[in-house]
Design an enzyme around this catalytic site. Structure first.
Site, short mmCIF file in Angstrom:
data_model
loop_
_atom_site.label_atom_id
_atom_site.label_comp_id
_atom_site.label_asym_id
_atom_site.label_seq_id
_atom_site.Cartn_x
_atom_site.Cartn_y
_atom_site.Cartn_z
N GLY A 133 0.78 -1.24 0.00
CA GLY A 133 0.00 0.00 0.00
C GLY A 133 0.81 1.28 0.00
O GLY A 133 0.28 2.33 0.39
N HIS B 232 2.01 0.32 -13.41
CA HIS B 232 2.84 -0.84 -13.75
C HIS B 232 4.32 -0.47 -13.64
O HIS B 232 4.75 0.54 -14.22
CB HIS B 232 2.53 -1.37 -15.16
CG HIS B 232 3.29 -2.61 -15.43
ND1 HIS B 232 2.92 -3.84 -14.92
CD2 HIS B 232 4.46 -2.83 -16.09
CE1 HIS B 232 3.80 -4.75 -15.27
NE2 HIS B 232 4.74 -4.16 -15.99
N ASN C 82 -4.15 1.68 -13.98
CA ASN C 82 -3.21 0.75 -13.35
C ASN C 82 -1.82 1.37 -13.29
O ASN C 82 -1.43 2.13 -14.17
CB ASN C 82 -3.15 -0.55 -14.17
CG ASN C 82 -2.28 -1.60 -13.51
OD1 ASN C 82 -2.31 -1.79 -12.29
ND2 ASN C 82 -1.47 -2.29 -14.30
N MET D 69 -3.04 -7.66 -7.46
CA MET D 69 -2.38 -8.81 -8.09
C MET D 69 -3.38 -9.85 -8.63
O MET D 69 -3.19 -11.04 -8.46
CB MET D 69 -1.43 -9.47 -7.08
CG MET D 69 -0.41 -8.52 -6.49
SD MET D 69 0.56 -7.66 -7.74
CE MET D 69 1.64 -9.00 -8.22
C1 GRF Z 1 4.14 -1.27 -7.17
O1 GRF Z 1 5.47 -1.47 -7.56
C2 GRF Z 1 3.24 -1.12 -8.38
O2 GRF Z 1 3.88 -0.53 -9.46
C3 GRF Z 1 2.91 -2.54 -8.70
O3 GRF Z 1 2.79 -3.19 -7.45
C4 GRF Z 1 3.56 -2.50 -6.48
C5 GRF Z 1 2.61 -2.13 -5.38
O4 GRF Z 1 3.29 -1.53 -4.31
N1 GRF Z 1 1.74 -2.64 -9.54
P1 GRF Z 1 2.46 -0.87 -3.13
O5 GRF Z 1 1.49 -1.94 -2.60
O6 GRF Z 1 1.74 0.30 -3.67
O7 GRF Z 1 3.49 -0.51 -2.10
#
Ligand code: GRF
Length: 216
Positions: free
Chosen positions: A14, A121, A119, A97
């Site tokens: 998060g 990425h 999204n 995910m």
């Molecule tokens: C991030 O690196 C984002 O780009 C990817 O998943 C990760 C999530 O990190 N989709 P967080 O949960 O926001 O710390």
């Protein structure tokens, strides 16, 4: 100032949720986070949301012995029924995910033709789609990677690209180092890009069969 209502979908840590919430607090982002939905009961993002007074809702995927497609659809129906009362204009996927089906994506499709889902990425798409993109980039040996913010379409990490930022990883000695560098970029770029994307301040045009987003 009208605030764009969003719901964030996230599965883990998060840190992007926090970057978004901080930007709202410091009035750099005109957005209202109505809830954070996670598929993971133990996700840190749920606690981080609740601490800030934002509903953190867990909707786990069922483990019923039915096909993955059917489980995905059932899971998305549960999400959609939660979203009915939350009524967000956009969904923001911040480390969510799960692969989405057309059920959820089409539910957010607007008159202009795109789905109101964004999204984050961690690569320069179309390079390194899928999971562990920072590790993919490190292991491949590329010297530059980056972060992409895009609208969501059915094919994985394929939707119209809204914003990208590249950074050098030539001197990185581990994928953790790449990720550390990348997260710093994400936390700045995500709120900046959401500020215009969520207000739909962009042109959406077809170029050689592909839809493109240009900030207007
Ligand atoms: C991030 O690196 C984002 O780009 C990817 O998943 C990760 C999530 O990190 N989709 P967080 O949960 O926001 O710390």
């Amino acid at each position: 100032m009208s605030m764009v209502p969003i719901v964030i979908l996230a599965s883990g840590r998060g840190s992007n949720f926090e970057a978004i919430a901080d930007a709202i607090q410091s009035k750099k982002l005109d957005v209202e986070i109505r809830a954070v939905i996670s598929d993971q009961p133990g996700a840190a993002v749920l606690t981080k949301a609740r601490v800030r007074g934002i509903p953190g809702i867990c909707i786990p995927m069922s483990k019923e012995p039915i096909s993955l497609e059917k489980r995905r659809l059932a899971h998305e129906e549960l999400i959609l029924s939660q979203l009915k009362s939350l009524n967000p204009k956009f969904l923001v996927l911040a480390g969510y995910m799960r692969i989405l089906t057309s059920r959820l994506i089409e539910a957010f499709r607007c008159d202009r033709g795109y789905s109101r889902m964004v999204n984050i990425h961690p690569s320069l798409l179309p390079a390194f789609p899928g999971v562990h993109a920072y590790s993919q980039a490190f292991n491949y040996g590329v010297k530059v990677t980056g972060v992409t913010i895009h609208l969501v379409e059915l094919d994985l990490d394929s939707g119209p690209i809204c914003a990208q930022e590249a950074f050098s990883i030539a001197d990185c000695t581990s994928s953790a180092e790449v990720e550390g560098r990348g997260l710093k970029v994400e936390h700045r770029l995500v709120p900046e890009a959401l500020q215009w994307i969520l207000k739909e301040e962009f042109k959406f045009e077809r170029r050689e069969g592909r839809f493109n987003v240009c900030q207007s």
